[in-house]
Design a protein around this motif. Structure first.
Motif, PDB file in Angstrom:
ATOM      1  N   SER A 237       0.813  -1.224   0.000  1.00  0.00           N
ATOM      2  CA  SER A 237       0.000   0.000   0.000  1.00  0.00           C
ATOM      3  C   SER A 237       0.846   1.274   0.000  1.00  0.00           C
ATOM      4  CB  SER A 237      -0.976  -0.018   1.181  1.00  0.00           C
ATOM      5  OG  SER A 237      -1.842  -1.121   1.084  1.00  0.00           O
ATOM      6  N   TYR A 238       0.288   2.388   0.495  1.00  0.00           N
ATOM      7  CA  TYR A 238       0.952   3.692   0.527  1.00  0.00           C
ATOM      8  C   TYR A 238       1.565   4.038  -0.836  1.00  0.00           C
ATOM      9  CZ  TYR A 238       0.403   3.069   5.549  1.00  0.00           C
ATOM     10  OH  TYR A 238      -0.121   2.855   6.795  1.00  0.00           O
ATOM     11  N   TYR A 239       0.782   3.804  -1.889  1.00  0.00           N
ATOM     12  CA  TYR A 239       1.311   3.933  -3.247  1.00  0.00           C
ATOM     13  C   TYR A 239       1.797   5.338  -3.568  1.00  0.00           C
ATOM     14  CZ  TYR A 239      -0.381  -0.763  -4.033  1.00  0.00           C
ATOM     15  OH  TYR A 239      -0.570  -2.112  -3.957  1.00  0.00           O
ATOM     16  N   SER A 240       1.021   6.341  -3.233  1.00  0.00           N
ATOM     17  CA  SER A 240       1.412   7.715  -3.577  1.00  0.00           C
ATOM     18  C   SER A 240       2.603   8.179  -2.749  1.00  0.00           C
ATOM     19  CB  SER A 240       0.238   8.670  -3.373  1.00  0.00           C
ATOM     20  OG  SER A 240      -0.826   8.358  -4.243  1.00  0.00           O
ATOM     21  N   TYR A 241       2.477   8.113  -1.432  1.00  0.00           N
ATOM     22  CA  TYR A 241       3.526   8.624  -0.551  1.00  0.00           C
ATOM     23  C   TYR A 241       4.796   7.777  -0.642  1.00  0.00           C
ATOM     24  CZ  TYR A 241       5.803  10.477   3.623  1.00  0.00           C
ATOM     25  OH  TYR A 241       6.697  11.056   4.487  1.00  0.00           O
ATOM     26  N   GLY A 242       4.641   6.459  -0.558  1.00  0.00           N
ATOM     27  CA  GLY A 242       5.807   5.586  -0.617  1.00  0.00           C
ATOM     28  C   GLY A 242       6.567   5.715  -1.922  1.00  0.00           C
ATOM     29  N   THR A 243       5.817   5.754  -3.038  1.00  0.00           N
ATOM     30  CA  THR A 243       6.456   5.911  -4.349  1.00  0.00           C
ATOM     31  C   THR A 243       7.181   7.244  -4.449  1.00  0.00           C
ATOM     32  OG1 THR A 243       4.777   4.516  -5.405  1.00  0.00           O
ATOM     33  CG2 THR A 243       6.041   5.973  -6.839  1.00  0.00           C
ATOM     34  N   SER A 244       6.592   8.295  -3.881  1.00  0.00           N
ATOM     35  CA  SER A 244       7.229   9.617  -3.945  1.00  0.00           C
ATOM     36  C   SER A 244       8.545   9.631  -3.183  1.00  0.00           C
ATOM     37  CB  SER A 244       6.283  10.696  -3.394  1.00  0.00           C
ATOM     38  OG  SER A 244       6.179  10.648  -1.977  1.00  0.00           O
TER      39      SER A 244
END
Length: 247
Positions: free
Chosen positions: A165-172
């Motif tokens: 999960s945490y796709y947006s924040y983690g990917t950033s």
């Protein structure tokens, strides 16, 4: 160090870092603290009123056209001494936490703020960092010479990812780590230190009330840690207590 610029200082970790810096036995001569709305940054204003070395810079970092103004302001205040440290701290976290809730517009906005902004702001501030590095040519790599610290997150570690999960924040934050590594290669010859920093899970508006770490003690530890950084830390990923993390 003579000067440091920290983005996102109206609250949370940014404000905590400013407090930790001015509490040092030998605080920096200039602490530049950015915020989007100076009027709303009441605690930062109160702190600046007590410490004349704090310079509040009002800017929406998404307004890329304002970067030249900020650079000129810093150059004027430091009287041509450049900027020793750029601490890219400002960031956002989207509401999505799972695959079912991730949205394209939220993800693009998070990537813009957390990835594009720190890179473009670093690019704008690079002449100031280069100037400081040249003026301190007799010094080894470190914050006393010139450095870029990018506030990352353990959520940006690909190797450590066991939570999903945490796709947006983690990917950033993964992308920001990649930027740190690229900068460390590009700026090595100029001896500008480049490091990614994981602050830990801290009780802030972003971290939430369940986080185990407190802002004051954590930001004090972060400052103590980064002040010890040297050439061997260049291009690395470290947490608040100095422990190295895998990409």
């Amino acid at each position: 160090m003579n000067s440091i610029l920290i983005t996102g200082c109206n609250r949370g970790l940014g404000l905590g870092l400013v407090k930790a810096l001015v509490a040092l036995p030998k605080p920096p001569k200039h602490v530049f603290a950015t915020c989007r709305n100076k009027e709303q940054a009441k605690e930062l204003q109160q702190l600046a009123a007590q410490h004349p070395n704090i310079h509040i810079i009002e800017i929406d970092l998404l307004n890329f056209n304002e970067y030249d103004r900020v650079v000129k302001e810093i150059d004027d205040i430091t009287q041509g001494q450049g900027l020793n440290v750029l601490f890219n701290n400002a960031a956002i976290s989207s509401n999505e936490q799972s695959l079912s809730t991730v949205k394209a517009d939220e993800m693009l906005n998070t990537l813009n703020v957390n990835v594009v902004v720190p890179l473009m702001f670093t690019k704008a501030c690079l002449p100031l960092l280069e100037k400081a590095s040249k003026l301190n040519d007799n010094m080894e790599m470190g914050l006393q010479r010139a450095a870029i610290i990018n506030m990352s997150s353990l959520l940006g570690s690909i190797e450590k990812n066991t939570w999903g999960s945490y796709y947006s924040y983690g990917t950033s934050k993964t992308a920001l780590n990649s930027i740190t590594k690229a900068l460390s290669v590009d700026l090595a010859s100029q001896k500008i230190l480049c490091v990614s920093m994981h602050p830990g899970w801290v009780r802030t508006d972003m971290g939430g009330p369940m986080a185990p770490l407190e802002v004051g003690s954590t930001t004090t530890e972060i400052i103590d840690t980064i002040l010890k950084f040297n050439a061997k830390h260049h291009g690395g990923f470290y947490q608040h207590d100095g422990q190295q993390l895998p990409w």
